[in-house]
Design an enzyme around this catalytic site. Structure first.
Site, PDB file in Angstrom:
ATOM      1  N   THR A   1     -10.259 -14.713  -7.320  1.00 14.46           N
ATOM      2  CA  THR A   1      -9.920 -13.952  -8.521  1.00 14.46           C
ATOM      3  C   THR A   1      -9.785 -14.846  -9.744  1.00 14.46           C
ATOM      4  O   THR A   1     -10.102 -14.428 -10.864  1.00 14.46           O
ATOM      5  CB  THR A   1      -8.595 -13.188  -8.296  1.00 14.46           C
ATOM      6  OG1 THR A   1      -8.758 -12.319  -7.178  1.00 14.46           O
ATOM      7  CG2 THR A   1      -8.207 -12.379  -9.517  1.00 14.46           C
TER       8      THR A   1
ATOM      9  N   TYR B   1     -12.414  -5.569 -10.010  1.00 10.63           N
ATOM     10  CA  TYR B   1     -13.207  -6.633 -10.624  1.00 10.63           C
ATOM     11  C   TYR B   1     -14.072  -7.277  -9.555  1.00 10.63           C
ATOM     12  O   TYR B   1     -13.981  -6.941  -8.363  1.00 10.63           O
ATOM     13  CB  TYR B   1     -12.292  -7.706 -11.247  1.00 10.63           C
ATOM     14  CG  TYR B   1     -11.309  -8.287 -10.257  1.00 10.63           C
ATOM     15  CD1 TYR B   1     -11.643  -9.403  -9.491  1.00 10.63           C
ATOM     16  CD2 TYR B   1     -10.056  -7.702 -10.061  1.00 10.63           C
ATOM     17  CE1 TYR B   1     -10.759  -9.907  -8.556  1.00 10.63           C
ATOM     18  CE2 TYR B   1      -9.175  -8.215  -9.138  1.00 10.63           C
ATOM     19  CZ  TYR B   1      -9.525  -9.312  -8.377  1.00 10.63           C
ATOM     20  OH  TYR B   1      -8.654  -9.812  -7.442  1.00 10.63           O
TER      21      TYR B   1
ATOM     22  N   SER C   1     -12.087 -15.139  -1.109  1.00  9.37           N
ATOM     23  CA  SER C   1     -11.437 -15.885  -0.026  1.00  9.37           C
ATOM     24  C   SER C   1     -11.367 -15.126   1.289  1.00  9.37           C
ATOM     25  O   SER C   1     -11.212 -15.731   2.348  1.00  9.37           O
ATOM     26  CB  SER C   1     -10.036 -16.330  -0.446  1.00  9.37           C
ATOM     27  OG  SER C   1      -9.151 -15.241  -0.561  1.00  9.37           O
TER      28      SER C   1
ATOM     29  N   THR D   1      -6.722 -15.436  -3.547  1.00  8.55           N
ATOM     30  CA  THR D   1      -5.358 -15.326  -3.025  1.00  8.55           C
ATOM     31  C   THR D   1      -5.279 -14.738  -1.621  1.00  8.55           C
ATOM     32  O   THR D   1      -4.280 -14.921  -0.931  1.00  8.55           O
ATOM     33  CB  THR D   1      -4.482 -14.478  -3.957  1.00  8.55           C
ATOM     34  OG1 THR D   1      -5.057 -13.177  -4.094  1.00  8.55           O
ATOM     35  CG2 THR D   1      -4.356 -15.141  -5.326  1.00  8.55           C
ATOM     36  N   ASP D   2      -6.315 -14.033  -1.169  1.00  8.25           N
ATOM     37  CA  ASP D   2      -6.213 -13.338   0.116  1.00  8.25           C
ATOM     38  C   ASP D   2      -5.964 -14.284   1.287  1.00  8.25           C
ATOM     39  O   ASP D   2      -5.202 -13.961   2.194  1.00  8.25           O
ATOM     40  CB  ASP D   2      -7.472 -12.510   0.374  1.00  8.25           C
ATOM     41  CG  ASP D   2      -7.481 -11.213  -0.418  1.00  8.25           C
ATOM     42  OD1 ASP D   2      -6.466 -10.912  -1.078  1.00  8.25           O
ATOM     43  OD2 ASP D   2      -8.492 -10.496  -0.376  1.00  8.25           O
TER      44      ASP D   2
ATOM     45  N   LYS E   1       1.491 -14.644   0.793  1.00  6.43           N
ATOM     46  CA  LYS E   1       1.218 -13.569  -0.161  1.00  6.43           C
ATOM     47  C   LYS E   1       1.948 -12.316   0.315  1.00  6.43           C
ATOM     48  O   LYS E   1       1.662 -11.791   1.399  1.00  6.43           O
ATOM     49  CB  LYS E   1      -0.290 -13.311  -0.255  1.00  6.43           C
ATOM     50  CG  LYS E   1      -0.670 -12.278  -1.311  1.00  6.43           C
ATOM     51  CD  LYS E   1      -2.192 -12.131  -1.403  1.00  6.43           C
ATOM     52  CE  LYS E   1      -2.568 -11.123  -2.489  1.00  6.43           C
ATOM     53  NZ  LYS E   1      -4.042 -10.983  -2.620  1.00  6.43           N
TER      54      LYS E   1
ATOM     55  N   GLU F   1      13.587 -11.784  24.007  1.00  7.35           N
ATOM     56  CA  GLU F   1      12.652 -10.676  24.144  1.00  7.35           C
ATOM     57  C   GLU F   1      11.698 -10.860  25.321  1.00  7.35           C
ATOM     58  O   GLU F   1      11.432  -9.933  26.072  1.00  7.35           O
ATOM     59  CB  GLU F   1      11.832 -10.449  22.857  1.00  7.35           C
ATOM     60  CG  GLU F   1      12.645 -10.074  21.632  1.00  7.35           C
ATOM     61  CD  GLU F   1      13.232  -8.679  21.732  1.00  7.35           C
ATOM     62  OE1 GLU F   1      12.784  -7.895  22.587  1.00  7.35           O
ATOM     63  OE2 GLU F   1      14.150  -8.380  20.945  1.00  7.35           O
TER      64      GLU F   1
END
Length: 378
Positions: free
Chosen positions: A62, A76, A109, A142-143, A215, A335
């Protein structure tokens, strides 16, 4: 707040490329996946004595994107603006460092693969070994930014600052964040105080450890954060530090990109209500070397899934128990009886980072005790 001159310049550059951007209402289109192998490094401005030398490695995303209009902040086309124009739009960078640029890739990305990770890490390592390079900035979508940053944190053995940066809005958008983020990243890479702190992510004025940051939202400019808090801030081109990372990284890592030719297949399966074993069965047949189970809560695994994972473990597949919950950490033998099953827990690493650490660690060992040590230490 009025635009500063460099923001106006960057917007003008990006708007000039908006004609090849996505049209209003279109979804974000993937950019070309081929690496820009033929691209030459962008010419550096006349070097100024006494200033640090910073190389910007551009990969797309981006921060290099363009929208059809100034109101398109989420619609975009990524990876449109080449690194030379990205740097030309920020003449103020020359007040901080001697900055040069190199186009490594020009992709969104989400299209990153292990191949791109290895190629980028090798180039970062080559630059880090050059005495004339004081810091490195990687511009990135950013992904998967947190994944690439963490991978570099594991495999590049240097104390020199490596800073990964992106933006949540393209340069054509009103209140675009890329220009200030890039300025902050260069300032962080140029600062001697950044040395020895591992790979850093500089976004929205914060400086985070590549290990910890994630993120957490897909719209707002404050998308990146760590549950443990930032290491510091960068304000008006100056870094301010408040804590340092304690986990092993970069120079202190036992892993080195020069010794890694390929990454073994490690994949993630997601836990949820009514989850079937379909993905686990498919991955087992595909020959994966490890499975990261992104469980609910404290890395919980459904009763019908446990036998399937144990079946794969008996065949030599490593099982890493992680959590889909974005904060907290997975306790060993809580767990699930990890000792009994010979499983590994991911500690506080999210599933995507656990996948990377498992892949890197498997280039050294398949011993689960050693793998668990690695997850505690990194």
């Amino acid at each position: 707040m009025p635009f500063t001159p460099f923001r106006m310049t960057l917007m003008a550059v990006a708007l000039a490329l908006a004609g090849c951007a996505s049209q209003p209402g279109a979804s974000q289109a993937p950019a070309a996946a081929a690496p820009a192998t033929a691209a030459a490094p962008a010419p550096a401005p006349t070097a100024q004595a006494g200033k640090p030398n910073v190389v910007v490695l551009a990969t797309g995303g981006t921060i290099a994107g363009a929208g059809a209009s100034a109101v398109n902040s989420a619609t975009y086309t990524a990876a449109k603006v080449p690194v030379d124009k990205l740097l030309a739009g920020l003449p103020e960078l020359s007040n901080i460092a001697n900055v040069s640029g190199e186009q490594v890739f020009q992709i969104a990305s989400e299209s990153f693969t292990n191949k791109e990770l290895l190629t980028l890490a090798r180039r970062v390592n080559e630059l880090a070994k050059q005495p004339g390079v004081d810091g490195i900035v990687v511009t990135h979508g950013t992904d998967t930014l947190e994944e690439t940053a963490y991978f570099l944190n594991l495999v590049v053995p240097t104390d020199k600052p490596i800073v990964v940066v992106g933006s949540m809005r393209p340069g054509t958008a009103i209140s675009a964040d890329g220009a200030l983020n890039l300025l902050g990243a260069v300032a962080t890479a140029a600062s001697k105080d950044s040395a020895g702190k591992g790979v850093l992510v500089s976004m929205n004025d914060n400086i985070d450890s590549a290990r910890d940051v994630a993120k957490l939202t897909n719209i707002k400019t404050n998308a990146f954060a760590s549950q443990w808090g930032p290491l510091g801030m960068v304000v008006e081109g100056k870094t301010y530090w408040f804590r340092a990372p304690v986990k092993r990284h970069t120079r202190g890592s036992e892993f080195n990109i020069e010794q890694i030719t390929d990454l073994p297949a490690v994949d993630i399966v997601y836990g949820y209500g009514n989850v079937p074993a379909t993905a686990i069965d498919a991955l087992g047949k595909a020959g994966v070397k490890a499975i990261v189970h992104a469980g609910t809560g404290n890395g919980s695994v459904a009763d019908r899934i446990v036998p399937k994972l144990n079946e794969l473990r008996q065949k030599g597949v490593i099982v890493v128990r992680s959590s889909r919950v974005p904060a907290g950490f997975v306790l060993r033998n809580a767990e699930q009886p990890d000792d009994k099953y010979d499983w590994v827990v991911a500690h506080d690493l999210n599933p995507q980072k656990a996948r990377l650490l498992a892949a890197v660690a498997l280039t050294k060992t398949q011993d689960t005790k050693q793998l668990q040590r690695i997850f505690w230490e990194y």
